[in-house]
Write a protein that holds these residues in place. Structure first.
Motif, short mmCIF file in Angstrom:
data_model
loop_
_atom_site.label_atom_id
_atom_site.label_comp_id
_atom_site.label_asym_id
_atom_site.label_seq_id
_atom_site.Cartn_x
_atom_site.Cartn_y
_atom_site.Cartn_z
N GLY A 282 34.16 2.45 19.74
CA GLY A 282 33.26 2.50 18.59
C GLY A 282 31.88 2.96 19.01
N ALA A 283 31.02 3.18 18.03
CA ALA A 283 29.65 3.62 18.29
C ALA A 283 28.74 3.09 17.19
N ALA A 284 27.50 2.85 17.57
CA ALA A 284 26.46 2.48 16.60
C ALA A 284 25.27 3.37 16.90
N LEU A 285 24.90 4.20 15.94
CA LEU A 285 23.92 5.26 16.16
C LEU A 285 22.79 5.15 15.16
N ASP A 286 21.58 4.95 15.65
CA ASP A 286 20.40 5.00 14.78
C ASP A 286 19.80 6.40 14.77
N VAL A 287 20.30 7.26 15.65
CA VAL A 287 19.82 8.64 15.76
C VAL A 287 21.03 9.54 15.96
N ILE A 288 20.91 10.81 15.54
CA ILE A 288 22.02 11.74 15.69
C ILE A 288 21.47 13.16 15.71
N GLU A 289 22.14 14.03 16.42
CA GLU A 289 21.73 15.44 16.43
C GLU A 289 21.78 15.99 15.01
N GLY A 290 20.76 16.77 14.65
CA GLY A 290 20.73 17.38 13.33
C GLY A 290 20.31 16.43 12.22
N GLU A 291 19.67 15.32 12.58
CA GLU A 291 19.22 14.36 11.56
C GLU A 291 18.05 14.88 10.75
N GLU A 292 17.33 15.87 11.30
CA GLU A 292 16.15 16.41 10.62
C GLU A 292 16.53 16.97 9.25
N GLY A 293 15.76 16.62 8.25
CA GLY A 293 16.04 17.09 6.90
C GLY A 293 17.05 16.23 6.15
N LEU A 294 17.65 15.28 6.87
CA LEU A 294 18.61 14.36 6.24
C LEU A 294 18.07 12.94 6.27
N PHE A 295 17.80 12.44 7.47
CA PHE A 295 17.23 11.09 7.58
C PHE A 295 15.84 11.08 6.95
N TYR A 296 15.55 10.02 6.22
CA TYR A 296 14.32 9.79 5.47
C TYR A 296 14.32 10.49 4.11
N PHE A 297 15.47 11.06 3.73
CA PHE A 297 15.58 11.69 2.41
C PHE A 297 16.76 11.08 1.65
N ASP A 298 16.66 11.09 0.32
CA ASP A 298 17.77 10.66 -0.52
C ASP A 298 18.73 11.84 -0.65
N CYS A 299 19.87 11.75 0.00
CA CYS A 299 20.83 12.87 0.03
C CYS A 299 22.05 12.59 -0.86
N MET A 300 21.94 11.66 -1.79
CA MET A 300 23.08 11.29 -2.62
C MET A 300 23.55 12.46 -3.48
N LYS A 301 22.62 13.34 -3.86
CA LYS A 301 22.99 14.43 -4.75
C LYS A 301 22.83 15.80 -4.09
N LYS A 302 22.84 15.82 -2.75
CA LYS A 302 22.72 17.10 -2.05
C LYS A 302 23.80 17.18 -0.98
N PRO A 303 24.25 18.40 -0.67
CA PRO A 303 25.28 18.54 0.36
C PRO A 303 24.74 18.17 1.73
N ILE A 304 25.58 17.54 2.56
CA ILE A 304 25.21 17.17 3.92
C ILE A 304 25.66 18.30 4.85
N ASP A 305 24.69 19.05 5.36
CA ASP A 305 25.01 20.19 6.22
C ASP A 305 25.07 19.75 7.68
N ASN A 306 25.92 18.79 7.94
CA ASN A 306 26.11 18.29 9.30
C ASN A 306 27.52 17.71 9.38
N PRO A 307 28.50 18.55 9.74
CA PRO A 307 29.90 18.10 9.71
C PRO A 307 30.17 16.92 10.64
N PHE A 308 29.45 16.82 11.75
CA PHE A 308 29.67 15.70 12.67
C PHE A 308 29.21 14.38 12.05
N LEU A 309 28.10 14.43 11.34
CA LEU A 309 27.60 13.23 10.67
C LEU A 309 28.61 12.74 9.63
#
Length: 322
Positions: free
Chosen positions: A251-278
């Motif tokens: 298992g893993a617990a991640l507070d950070v991830i590659e490509g988090e910029e533009g996603l973390f700190y934003f409400d992405c409920m109604k936008k596509p997530i352009d990070n397949p690994f996430l």
């Protein structure tokens, strides 16, 4: 008292209140904006050689050039890491950059929380209960006292994590360069081979980018857990997904991830997530994702603001009397 001015970019409301309170004590006049620094708003720094930015801002060469045009000579980032700033360009332009050290307890406490959540299958338990499924998980949790925890990085945060781990009675190993580490450093290979849990606390730079990659994960124990509250780029995310999908990592617990910029700190409920690994990671029952929030405490905020102002005062003092 001679007052100096500081332009503070990307400042949230609670930060602004602390800035006004602390700045008054030090005789500093803050010019505050909630907008992140950019070429378009670099003019806000005019008249203030010192500025403050948050870690959410990408400070590129073009942004630095715009800031230099308006007389910026010093940037204090409200973070420990510098990876969001083009440091080579800053040096070339003669712009000094400083960081802040805030309470290591903020990230250390959060790290322990993630470790405990990971080894007790908290994601499955909580999401099941939210759906009114109160059956016990088929996989029993583990107790920390029965495990070996490897701490990668023995700076202030890594040391604080080690001190907290001792209270759980687990075996602790560490790998790091700090001379005043509370325990001796072991080789990285030994840390990886022996640890049931690997928790990461090194800065992100050219030497640590993808430090934990495919080979390193392969050398970790079968069923080991990986915890990352440092920076996403330290872990090869594609390799992590493969190690989790194959079952090699438990298992893993991640507070950070590659490509988090533009996603973390934003409400992405109604936008596509352009990070397949996430997306893949978030669907896994044994992976916990949180949005770079380990540092987010009241104490850390006070420390960050005070250190930011002291950084700027020290720089100004050096300019005047150095």
């Amino acid at each position: 008292m001679n007052h100096i001015g500081i332009t503070v970019y990307g400042c949230e409301q609670d930060e602004a209140r602390v800035f006004h309170s602390v700045a008054l004590r030090f005789g500093v006049i803050p010019k505050i904006t909630d907008s992140t620094v950019s070429e378009q708003n670099a003019w806000l720094a005019q008249g203030n050689p010192c500025i403050s930015v948050g870690h959410k801002s990408e400070i590129s060469e073009t942004v630095l050039s715009a800031l230099k045009k308006y007389g910026v000579k010093y940037i204090s980032t409200r973070s420990i890491g510098f990876n969001h700033i083009d440091m080579k360009a800053a040096k070339r332009m003669g712009i000094a950059v400083g960081n802040v050290n805030y309470s290591p307890g903020s990230v250390a406490d959060y790290t322990l929380m993630l470790i405990l959540m990971a080894i007790r299958n908290a994601k499955t338990v909580v999401t099941g209960a939210e759906r009114y499924n109160y059956r016990l998980d088929a996989v029993r949790g583990k107790e920390l006292r029965d495990m070996t925890v490897g701490v990668l990085g023995t700076g202030r945060i890594g040391t604080a994590v080690i001190e907290r781990l001792w209270g759980f009675g687990c075996h602790v190993l560490a790998h790091g360069r700090a001379q005043d580490s509370p325990i001796p450093s072991v080789p990285l290979n030994e840390l990886l081979h022996q640890s049931d849990i690997l928790t990461i606390h090194v800065p992100l730079d050219t030497g640590t980018y993808h430090m934990i990659g495919r080979e390193e994960m392969a050398s970790m124990k079968q069923g080991a857990f990986l915890i990352n509250t440092a920076r996403g780029g330290i872990v090869d995310t594609e390799a992590l997904v493969c190690a989790l999908e194959s079952g090699h990592l438990g298992g893993a617990a991640l507070d950070v991830i590659e490509g988090e910029e533009g996603l973390f700190y934003f409400d992405c409920m109604k936008k596509p997530i352009d990070n397949p690994f996430l997306i893949k990671l978030q669907k896994m029952p044994n992976v916990i994702i949180t949005p770079h929030t380990a540092y987010y405490t009241e104490r850390a905020l006070r420390d960050t603001v005070e250190k930011t102002i002291l950084n700027c005062l020290e720089f100004e003092r050096g300019r005047r009397y150095g």
